[in-house]
Design an enzyme around this catalytic site. Structure first.
Site, PDB file in Angstrom:
ATOM      1  N   GLU A 286      -4.494   2.343  -4.640  1.00 50.91           N
ATOM      2  CA  GLU A 286      -3.041   2.379  -4.518  1.00 50.91           C
ATOM      3  C   GLU A 286      -2.497   1.114  -3.864  1.00 50.91           C
ATOM      4  O   GLU A 286      -1.385   1.102  -3.339  1.00 50.91           O
ATOM      5  CB  GLU A 286      -2.614   3.609  -3.709  1.00 50.91           C
TER       6      GLU A 286
ATOM      7  N   ASP B 101       0.854  -1.190   0.000  1.00 51.67           N
ATOM      8  CA  ASP B 101       0.000   0.000   0.000  1.00 51.67           C
ATOM      9  C   ASP B 101       0.890   1.240   0.000  1.00 51.67           C
ATOM     10  O   ASP B 101       1.864   1.324   0.758  1.00 51.67           O
ATOM     11  CB  ASP B 101      -0.909   0.009   1.234  1.00 51.67           C
TER      12      ASP B 101
ATOM     13  N   HIS C 145      -4.028  14.111 -10.467  1.00 52.02           N
ATOM     14  CA  HIS C 145      -4.315  12.700 -10.751  1.00 52.02           C
ATOM     15  C   HIS C 145      -3.347  12.122 -11.782  1.00 52.02           C
ATOM     16  O   HIS C 145      -2.994  10.941 -11.714  1.00 52.02           O
ATOM     17  CB  HIS C 145      -5.754  12.548 -11.238  1.00 52.02           C
TER      18      HIS C 145
END
Length: 549
Positions: free
Chosen positions: A459, A416, A429
């Site tokens: 993510e 993560d 973004h």
């Protein structure tokens, strides 16, 4: 025109070779005959070499697998007996028998019967005290499976005692004796648990790994005495000694040629199983290894080829020279990647048929390219090019089934990105997407080709490491973390938190395994992020993620 040119021309006219059709015929015959004969000879020799190499590799692979499975079989039986011998009922009741005898013996017998039912290969069990005297037995005869007091005394400092394989006449099958020590809580030697174990499972292993088409697999002692064959088990077999045993064991792992007792020439390889004092041998008939050379062409086939090419060449000058030229140019465009080429229609005969077949082939190539692209898109993530979550979950489920069957481990990593929302807000973004693409490339380069890497969601990334222990998975995770920490992601830097879990210690299903890795990953975040954490003993229930139903 010179005299010799006139002579050659006259001879050609005599042989009717002055026309284009005749010249094409001769050229086609020679162009077919010479390469075909040459290729046939070369292919025959190459085919024999390739077949021999393939048989050699198959023998070595089967032999290594047989040795490994036999070693695992013995380790499993020893573990079963150690667990049974370590039971509290054994030490307590054996102490009572040594003190006063009586009902404790019956309780031990009941315990042994329960153990025998759970041990599929155990035909009989016996508990003896430190002096070698019988304390209790289960059902079944222990004939041939008893150890002398001198040998049992060796268990005072050892952890297992293995006897020689023997033929159990009462049961009509091969068996072996195995004993483990019974110790008190303070480690003192209290007695021994001896089992008579049949070799039925060993026979199943050999039968499964024996090559087809006349091949065989068997085990023998270090002295060359046969124990069991994949298709034969008898007292006479166990009295037989393999004449080539010494040669096989001297060149352990290599393929050797020898003659069976029935006179058949075979190729075989042996590999020792030290724990059993055995050697696993796999063999195939020598004729099977050399083969007949499937690439050979008989003289009759050569004649058919020459005649056929002659007929095609003869018709070439009459009907298909021009249409074939058009078709050749179209084929060149297709070979260059132009699938939009339009092929001619209307031609008859062989060229017309060839044109139609080629047109169908081009159409199928177009369709398959489209299907291949759709299949690729259905299993990959559009942004990173990694596998998507749906595909990896299917792969993970298959790996759980395979690992459960083979009793091997594998590991998963849940990766993560730390503070990704802040990075996304700061760089937009597009910058966040570029960072995810770069992280995906890091995951590709830091894992093996046999591993699977997928974008799990947002993510988060999931990595499946085949046949990997938890400690090795933690090492791989640390390598990924360090690589990500050192990488420049656009105008900023990112770190990752990684959780590692191992099958089956941390989960017996994909969901449990991912939940364990997920809990470890969150522990890494609680400990400060940019670190690796491994799962605990018990998996947590899967938590619901954003966007999940």
């Amino acid at each position: 025109m010179s005299v010799w040119e006139e002579t050659v021309a006259r001879r050609l006219r005599t042989l009717h070779l002055d026309s284009i059709r005749s010249q094409i015929l001769v050229f086609a015959v020679l162009a077919t005959l010479v390469p075909t004969v040459t290729t046939t000879i070369v292919a025959y020799r190459q085919n024999r070499l390739l077949r021999s190499d393939r048989v050699t590799q198959d023998l070595r692979r089967a032999d290594a697998e047989a040795a490994w499975e036999l070693d695992q079989w013995l380790a499993d039986r020893q573990q079963d007996l150690r667990v049974a011998a370590g039971g509290l009922a054994v030490s307590v009741n054996l102490a009572r028998i040594q003190a006063s005898g009586g009902p404790a013996s019956a309780r031990l017998r009941d315990y042994l019967n329960v153990v025998r039912e759970r041990c599929a290969d155990c035909d009989a069990l016996l508990i003896s005290d430190a002096g070698g005297h019988w304390a209790a037995t289960s059902g079944g005869r222990m004939s041939g499976a008893q150890f002398s007091l001198d040998r049992l005394n060796g268990l005072r400092m050892g952890d297992a005692l293995l006897g020689d394989a023997f033929w159990d006449a009462s049961a009509g099958k091969a068996a072996i004796a195995l004993a483990v020590p019974i110790r008190q809580a303070d480690g003192r030697y209290q007695g021994a648990l001896t089992a008579k174990i049949n070799l039925r499972s060993v026979g199943d292993i050999l039968q499964r790994l024996a090559p087809a088409d006349g091949g065989d697999a068997f085990v023998m002692t270090d002295q060359g005495r046969l124990v069991l064959r994949s298709r034969v088990s008898s007292a006479d077999l166990m009295r037989t000694k393999l004449a080539a045993a010494a040669a096989l064991l001297e060149t352990e792992g290599a393929v050797a040629a020898y003659q069976r007792a029935d006179g058949q020439e075979v190729l075989g390889t042996a590999r020792r199983v030290p724990a059993l004092r055995w050697a696993a041998v796999v063999e195939v008939p020598r004729a099977e290894a050399s083969g007949d050379g499937s690439g050979t062409v008989t003289p009759l086939l050569l004649v058919v080829l020459v005649v056929g090419m002659g007929l095609v060449a003869y018709g070439l000058g009459l009907l298909i020279v021009r249409p074939l030229g058009i078709l050749t140019r179209a084929a060149a465009k297709v070979a260059a990647g132009d699938l939009t080429v339009e092929l001619p229609t209307g031609a008859g005969g062989e060229v017309g048929y060839l044109t139609q077949v080629f047109k169908n082939l081009v159409t199928r190539v177009r369709e398959r390219e489209g299907q291949g692209e759709l299949e690729r898109l259905s299993v990959t993530d559009a942004l990173t090019g990694l596998y998507n979550r749906r595909h990896l979950m299917g792969t993970l489920a298959n790996e759980v089934q395979r690992s459960r069957r083979t009793r091997r481990t594998f590991a998963v990593l849940l990766v993560d990105v730390d503070h990704f929302k802040q990075y996304n807000d700061a760089h937009g973004h597009l910058g966040g997407d570029a960072a995810l693409v770069k992280l995906a490339e890091i995951l590709r380069k830091t894992t093996r080709g046999v591993d699977s890497v997928a974008r799990y969601g947002g993510e988060e990334f999931l990595v499946m490491l085949l046949e990997t222990t938890l400690s090795t998975a933690a090492t791989v995770a640390e390598r990924i973390r360090a690589r990500a920490a050192a990488e420049a992601f656009g105008a900023g830097r990112l770190s990752v938190s990684i959780g590692a879990a191992e099958y089956p210690a941390h989960g017996d299903s994909p969901e449990e395994l991912i939940a364990s890795a997920d809990a470890a990953m969150y522990q890494a975040k609680r400990d400060g992020r940019d670190r690796v954490a491994v799962a605990g003993d018990k998996p947590e229930k899967p938590r619901r993620r954003k966007g999940e139903p």
